[in-house]
Enzyme design. Sequence first.
Site, PDB file in Angstrom:
ATOM      1  CG  HIS A 194      27.874 -32.473  -9.121  1.00  0.00           C
ATOM      2  ND1 HIS A 194      26.742 -32.879  -9.786  1.00  0.00           N
ATOM      3  CD2 HIS A 194      27.818 -33.114  -7.918  1.00  0.00           C
ATOM      4  CE1 HIS A 194      26.046 -33.707  -9.032  1.00  0.00           C
ATOM      5  NE2 HIS A 194      26.679 -33.866  -7.892  1.00  0.00           N
ATOM      6  CG  HIS A 210      22.999 -32.648  -4.312  1.00  0.00           C
ATOM      7  ND1 HIS A 210      23.253 -31.965  -5.471  1.00  0.00           N
ATOM      8  CD2 HIS A 210      23.709 -33.789  -4.402  1.00  0.00           C
ATOM      9  CE1 HIS A 210      24.095 -32.665  -6.223  1.00  0.00           C
ATOM     10  NE2 HIS A 210      24.381 -33.765  -5.609  1.00  0.00           N
ATOM     11  CG  HIS A 255      29.944 -40.215  -5.754  1.00  0.00           C
ATOM     12  ND1 HIS A 255      29.422 -40.121  -7.025  1.00  0.00           N
ATOM     13  CD2 HIS A 255      29.364 -39.197  -5.055  1.00  0.00           C
ATOM     14  CE1 HIS A 255      28.593 -39.089  -7.084  1.00  0.00           C
ATOM     15  NE2 HIS A 255      28.527 -38.518  -5.901  1.00  0.00           N
ATOM     16  CD  GLU A 307      25.398 -37.008  -7.967  1.00  0.00           C
ATOM     17  OE1 GLU A 307      24.944 -36.396  -6.995  1.00  0.00           O
ATOM     18  OE2 GLU A 307      26.595 -36.908  -8.309  1.00  0.00           O
TER      19      GLU A 307
HETATM   20  C1  DHB Z   1      30.445 -35.371  -2.967  1.00  0.00           C
HETATM   21  C2  DHB Z   1      29.989 -35.777  -4.232  1.00  0.00           C
HETATM   22  C3  DHB Z   1      28.766 -35.330  -4.726  1.00  0.00           C
HETATM   23  O1  DHB Z   1      28.253 -35.689  -5.940  1.00  0.00           O
HETATM   24  C4  DHB Z   1      27.990 -34.456  -3.974  1.00  0.00           C
HETATM   25  O2  DHB Z   1      26.841 -33.997  -4.509  1.00  0.00           O
HETATM   26  C5  DHB Z   1      28.414 -34.063  -2.706  1.00  0.00           C
HETATM   27  C6  DHB Z   1      29.634 -34.530  -2.212  1.00  0.00           C
HETATM   28  C7  DHB Z   1      31.771 -35.803  -2.450  1.00  0.00           C
HETATM   29  O3  DHB Z   1      32.413 -36.703  -2.995  1.00  0.00           O
HETATM   30  O4  DHB Z   1      32.234 -35.195  -1.464  1.00  0.00           O
HETATM   31 FE    FE Z   2      26.164 -34.989  -6.187  1.00  0.00          FE
END
Ligand code: DHB
Ligand code: FE
Length: 279
Positions: free
Chosen positions: A12, A59, A192, A239
């Site tokens: 997302h 978030h 990530h 997540e």
């Molecule tokens: C990014 C990824 C995320 O899951 C998020 O909530 C905000 C930013 C990103 O990779 O930029």
């Molecule tokens: Fe996120």
Amino acid sequence: MAHLVGAVTTSHVPAIGRAIAKNLQDDPYWKPFFAGWPPVHRWLERARPDVAVVFYNDHGLNFFLDKMPTFAVGAAPEYRNADEGWGIPQVPAFRGEQDLSWHLIEALVQAEFDVTSCQEMTVDHAFTLPMALLYPSQAWPVKVVPVCINTVQFPLPSAKRCYALGEAVGEAVRAWKSDARVLVLGTGGLSHQLDGERAGFINKDFDLAFMESLLHDPRWATQFDTGQLVEKAGTQGVELLMWLAARAALGERVAGVHQNYHIPISNTASGLMVMEPAA
Ligand code: DHB
Ligand code: FE
């Protein structure tokens, strides 16, 4: 009784909102990501869901660090998006399926998940962008029930607990007295890490093993505690708990319909899966 048609799980990343606004779907950077979606659109035409139950993590738009429920279920007539500071356009409001919301809340509390019920709730990019990817017209053909899992402020619920939550949601959906067709959506991940020394961390081997596990060994990820998940998938890669809950809602056996995986979108490994309950 309601019919659970299947689950879609997806990343997302906010930059997706900018790519949609600027029509960059065929841009070389974005093409491998957006090319994953037409098969999902064709599947949606067959599956024809009326309602989407959306597992996602807020978030900081609706819940901030001062009040952070572990599990929260929306029971609002309508859910609006708002500016989160990412510079992406806001999307039209979503209509809530309140009968299913209260049915889920009652079933979950009965099953000893002490959820927070939210009769007012805004929804952030983790909810809106996957919906915009599913329905590019943004004329939402489904009503929604948001199910929010905290992955923002520690301590986080375990993978095992999120799996159990998903199972309880699936059972409750199947027991809902309605002839509606229900889609489950799980948004977030895959690997990530946006901050700290490991910013930019991506773990393709782990992501692919996780995606494979959802098809053939769905409890695989429940062997890991939160620290291990952070180590393997990154601080924000946790997540993937949304994917686990969405998968668990489908029951023991599933058929994989479609999947896509691409590195990176922004700082994230983007994954996409469509699964149906096995006949
Ligand atoms: C990014 C990824 C995320 O899951 C998020 O909530 C905000 C930013 C990103 O990779 O930029
Ligand atoms: Fe996120």
